[in-house]
Structure formats: C-alpha cells, structure tokens
Design an enzyme around this catalytic site. Structure first.
Site, PDB file in Angstrom:
ATOM      1  N   GLY A  25       0.890  -1.539   0.203  1.00 47.40           N
ATOM      2  CA  GLY A  25      -0.112  -0.055   0.318  1.00 47.40           C
ATOM      3  C   GLY A  25       0.783   1.603  -0.049  1.00 47.40           C
ATOM      4  O   GLY A  25       1.877   1.316  -0.551  1.00 47.40           O
ATOM      5  N   HIS A  57       4.446   1.866  -8.082  1.00 45.49           N
ATOM      6  CA  HIS A  57       3.797   1.143  -8.186  1.00 45.49           C
ATOM      7  C   HIS A  57       3.166   1.015  -9.343  1.00 45.49           C
ATOM      8  O   HIS A  57       2.537   0.017 -10.265  1.00 45.49           O
ATOM      9  CB  HIS A  57       2.943   1.275  -6.894  1.00 45.49           C
TER      10      HIS A  57
END
Ligand code: PAF
Length: 275
Positions: free
Chosen positions: A29, A35
């Site tokens: 996360g 990402h």
C-alpha cells in the site's frame, strides 16, 4: 474493480478466470508512481491485473517500522480504480492470510546474508513466505517487481526457480522523482529537511558510476560511504555482482552499487547499475 478480503474468495475468483492471463503486483500500500508503473507494465502483458495490499508483519524485524508503515487505503483504491485494475486482494488479517501456510525454509545462499539480509535479519524469509502465499493463491502468469528492491528481486527469482513456480518474474526499472530520489512509500515520512537532503543519495550513486571505470572498488565504497555520511547515517555502501551479489566477477560481470542510509528515523535504500 473487485475487492477481496479472504483466501477462499481469491481461489474462487482465480478459478473463474482460469483461461485469462493474470499479471500480479504485490504491494504494502501507500502507493506511489513506482507501483503505478508496475501496474502499467502488467496491463501491457496480461488480460487481468491483480494488486495485493498488505503490510506483511513477518518481514519486519523492527516493530516501530511495522507500526509506522504509511497507510493510505482510500487513496490507493481510487488510484487502482482509475487504472482499471481488475481485482485487489486486501487480506483482512495476517491470521487469515497465513492460516494454511505451507512453507519450508529455502536456502537463498549468497544472496540472503549480505546487505538487507545482514542488516534486517529474517526480512527476506518474511518476504519469501508472503510472496509464496500470494503466488499459490493467485497463480499469476506474471508478477512484477521494481529494481529499487534489487536484492528482493533476486530472492524472488530464486524462490520461483527453487520451487518450480510457473510465474514469470518481470523486473521493472526504478522510478525516480525529478530530483533523482527513488520513489518509496517511506519518502512520505521524511521531514522537509530530510526530504531536501535525500536526492543526494542518487548523486552519490551517480558519482560511484562515474568513478567505477577507474577506481578500485574497495576505495570507491569507502569514498561513497564518506559522502553519504555528510548528510545521512549510512548502514552500507557496497558494490556487488548483479547476478549473485558476490564481490567476485570477471570481465563480463555486471556490477551494481547498493546503499542503505538513514535520514532521521527513515531508512532508505537505492541501487544503480554501474556498467
Ligand atoms: O516490496 C514490497 O512492497 C514487499 O516486500 C512485498 C513484495 C509486497 C512483500 O510484502
């Protein structure tokens, strides 16, 4: 975008989609552009893209680091929705994820005892355990990892080889801020002062690349360590063989420089290809 919180539902979702190629990006996360670039790569190769969000306790030796790991779930889910990710797996707890774990310790040989392996005892075993769990459940055709965690990437490649897992590992280039700082979820926790100093890490790596052609590697490691000490508290600066992380090589060896250093409480890592 489907959100799944338990193992059984993942297995069902995967079996419903068994004829499609799955691309998987494991994350903890606090998503950033690094990402998102892995997700873009996955979209090019796979029919379906799956992202996991789970701060994995087994890979943290330092409880403080685990407790303070940044969490921005709502924002992450909005970003994943915008990228049209197909499924997000958010294990509801470590107990849920690990309940049917079947993991035998793997010997990663030369790779696991140096640098991150030396400074974060047990870290790679935790990473290997959780990645194996995800790969067993999701059975992706491809899994995407960033070169910023280069040692982790080699651990995962070894895991896949040793356990004969049928997932292709795709290595993706490190994504950097305009000032050179490697994207990392931990950057968000830097103070303004430390954030202004952090791009110097990449400058030291750049200097190392320049000097690697002419300078003895031991001397170069010491010089770079001293440079890092001017603005941070380095744990290591090491030049290693990019294949096996050893210090030996021949004339065709690909070398990489690796660094871990602390700015305040925040520990950052980075690396660069030297030739
Ligand atoms: O690189 C990370 O964020 C983590 O180590 C990973 C691969 C998601 C496993 O928890």
């Amino acid at each position: 975008m489907k959100l799944i919180y338990n193992n059984l539902e993942v297995v069902n979702w995967v079996s419903k989609n068994k004829d499609l190629a799955i691309g998987f990006i494991p994350t903890m996360g606090a998503l950033h552009k690094g990402h998102l670039s892995l997700i873009s790569e996955a979209k090019k190769k796979a029919d379906l893209v799956v992202v996991s969000i789970f701060v994995n306790p087994t890979q943290f030796g330092d409880k403080n680091d685990f407790v303070n790991y940044p969490s921005t779930l709502d924002q992450d889910l909005r970003a994943l929705e915008n990228l049209e990710v197909d499924m997000v797996f958010i294990p509801s707890s470590a107990e849920e994820l690990y309940k049917n774990e079947n993991y035998d310790t793997i010997a990663f040989e030369s790779i696991e005892n140096v640098m991150e392996g030396f400074h974060r005892i047990g870290h790679f075993e935790g990473v290997a355990r959780v990645v194996k769990l995800f790969l067993d459940l999701i059975k992706p055709n491809y899994a995407f990892f960033g070169e910023k965690d280069f040692q982790q990437l080699l651990i995962i490649k070894t895991l896949i080889k040793k356990l004969e897992i049928k997932t292709e590992i795709i290595a993706c280039k490190t994504v950097r801020e305009n000032d050179g700082l490697a994207m990392s979820s931990r950057n968000a926790r830097l103070s303004k002062h430390h954030r202004s100093l952090a791009p110097n890490i990449y400058k030291v790596l750049g200097m190392c690349m320049q000097k690697a052609k002419t300078m003895d590697f031991n001397d170069l490691e010491n010089t770079c360590f001293k440079e890092l000490s001017k603005f941070s508290s380095p744990e290591y600066f090491e030049i290693r063989n990019a294949n096996d992380l050893s210090k030996s090589g021949g004339k065709n060896t690909k070398w990489r420089a690796f660094v871990a250093t602390k700015l305040g409480d925040i520990r950052l890592i980075d690396n660069i290809e030297l030739n």
